[in-house]
Design an enzyme around this catalytic site. Structure first.
Site, PDB file in Angstrom:
ATOM      1  CB  VAL A 188      -4.078  87.270  36.530  1.00 21.32           C
ATOM      2  CG1 VAL A 188      -4.501  88.654  36.055  1.00 21.32           C
ATOM      3  CG2 VAL A 188      -4.838  86.892  37.793  1.00 21.32           C
ATOM      4  CB  ALA A 237      -8.774 101.677  23.784  1.00 23.88           C
ATOM      5  NE  ARG A 294       8.074  81.272  38.700  1.00 22.74           N
ATOM      6  CZ  ARG A 294       7.570  80.959  39.886  1.00 22.74           C
ATOM      7  NH1 ARG A 294       8.358  80.813  40.929  1.00 22.74           N
ATOM      8  NH2 ARG A 294       6.277  80.796  40.034  1.00 22.74           N
ATOM      9  N   GLY A 304      -9.636  74.853  45.187  1.00 23.85           N
ATOM     10  CA  GLY A 304      -8.780  75.896  44.651  1.00 23.85           C
ATOM     11  C   GLY A 304      -9.087  77.289  45.155  1.00 23.85           C
ATOM     12  CE  LYS A 327      -7.474  91.444  47.907  1.00 18.86           C
ATOM     13  NZ  LYS A 327      -8.461  90.346  47.868  1.00 18.86           N
ATOM     14  N   GLY A 369      -9.823  85.442  40.406  1.00 19.01           N
ATOM     15  CA  GLY A 369     -10.030  84.611  39.239  1.00 19.01           C
ATOM     16  C   GLY A 369      -9.469  85.248  37.989  1.00 19.01           C
TER      17      GLY A 369
END
Length: 430
Positions: free
Chosen positions: A15, A34, A46, A189, A207, A304
């Protein structure tokens, strides 16, 4: 030129990389929508050396994500680390304490700590936004918080986990069993190496807890939510449901009323006439029922890099415009503290599948347990002998209190006639 909104990004996984690509690909359009550019100024992850398919050399690299909250150039921090506690929560707290806006896709953290973070954001008068935490790119949070804000929401429910929906719809289409499809989902996946978070209903429960609070104006109450997954659904359940005019879906269901807040994630039989019966693959879909707007259906890709990153950037656009209010659509202190509703008093129909020993008297024993508990049987179906010598018996009940079905199953617990645990699925009222 209007000053850009400057963003610090923690987490460069699927993401995080997607957020950078969205801003790169659609930057000009996003700036016009915007009212000013949105620019990433700093990142943290990391592994500094990993190739993520995007150019990171233009951003400040920060080894410790907690330092992003104090980054001198950043106006907003985006958290895509994950986890309900640990570095993600520390970053959220320090960002809000520093008076900066905070955007996250972290459903677990919001489910467990959302009320605390909302209060901190309101006290600092900054944005806390989490559109990407539920249903990926589907704008269901914005829909409930803004589009349906004038309505009393009677019920919110839906398909909240793409992995489970992929497995169930694949079982439905191909007649294969759960373990076989799960292995395929892992290869493709769609499922993690350890899929328990998905298949045991915990992801969907996080959620649902967020949606319930938004829909009903109640304090988040994840600890009161009951969750069960799909690991015990077998191909025969899918076939029986189809024969009865239903499809099996893992649903999160919530409603609030005078008897308290009800929240549950559980496999359901969904009538083929209902829109949710036709949601297949890894798609998510949420239904909200408002007293003036009627039934709303939000549907789309629930995970995704593209869909989830799209939701993150949509939150950033709102912040860039100066459009944000209380994270839960009303001030945190106005959220009602409701007790958990007693599910035993809920009225509904049930599907119960038994795996039994092939011997005389089994059906009579099951029927007697149902009768003694006050369960009215609509239909009883017995199938042939399975390869292991057991027999499948399916009961569909008339409408009645859930407590009665629970009592019947308790009466049968430990019976030598049962070759396995019964499978109880609720039937969704159309």
């Amino acid at each position: 030129m209007t000053e850009p909104l400057r963003v610090a990004l923690a987490g460069l996984g699927t993401v995080g990389g997607g957020v950078i690509r969205v801003l790169d690909a659609n930057g000009e359009l996003i700036a016009r929508r915007a009212g000013r550019p949105i620019e990433i100024v700093a990142v943290s992850a990391r592994d500094r050396t990993k190739d993520r398919g995007v150019d990171l050399s233009r951003f400040d690299w920060v080894d410790d994500p907690a330092e992003l909250a104090r980054h001198s150039k950043a106006d907003v921090v985006v958290e895509l680390i994950g986890g309900s506690d640990g570095p993600a929560l520390a970053l959220a707290r320090s960002t809000l304490a520093a008076g900066k806006g905070f955007v996250t896709a972290n459903k677990a953290m919001i489910a467990h700590h959302g009320l605390e973070l909302a209060r901190a954001a309101e006290a600092a008068q900054v944005a806390l936004k989490f559109e990407a935490a539920v249903a990926g790119g589907v704008p269901v949070i914005k829909g409930l918080r803004e589009g349906a804000a004038a309505n009393v929401i009677a019920r919110v429910y839906g398909i909240l986990n793409g992995t489970c929906n992929f497995i169930l719809s694949k079982m439905e289409a191909e007649g294969r069993d759960f373990a076989d499809i799960l292995e395929e989902a892992q290869r493709l996946g769609y499922a993690e190496a350890d899929p328990s978070f998905d298949i045991d209903g915990i992801d969907a429960a996080h959620k649902l807890s967020i949606l319930a609070s938004l829909a009903f104006g109640t304090q988040p109450a994840f600890d009161d939510l009951k969750a069960a997954g799909i690991r015990h659904v077998i191909a025969a359940d899918i076939a029986e449901a189809a024969a009865l005019g239903y499809r099996v879906r893992l649903l999160g269901v919530a409603d609030a009323g005078p008897h308290g807040l009800f929240q549950r994630v559980h496999p359901h039989l969904v009538p083929v006439s209902h829109p949710l019966a036709h949601v297949i693959g890894s798609t998510n879909a949420v239904v909200a029922e408002g007293n003036f707007v009627g039934r709303l259906l939000f549907q789309g890709a629930g995970a995704g890099d593209g869909p989830t990153a799209s939701a993150v950037v949509a939150d950033l656009i709102d912040i860039a415009r100066g459009e944000f209010g209380p994270p839960y659509a009303m001030p945190a202190d106005a959220l009602a503290a409701q007790p958990a509703a007693d599910s035993g008093e809920r009225l509904g129909r049930a599907y119960v599948r038994f795996t039994v020993v092939d011997k005389v008297g089994v059906l009579a024993e099951i029927a007697a347990a149902m009768r003694d508990a006050g369960v009215s049987i609509e239909s009883l179906i017995q199938r042939g002998v399975m390869p292991d010598g057991s027999v499948l018996v399916v009961i569909v009940t008339h409408e009645g209190p859930e407590r009665s079905v629970a009592q019947a199953l308790e009466k049968l617990r430990g019976s030598s006639s049962l070759a396995g645990e019964p499978m109880w699925m609720h039937i969704l009222a159309d």
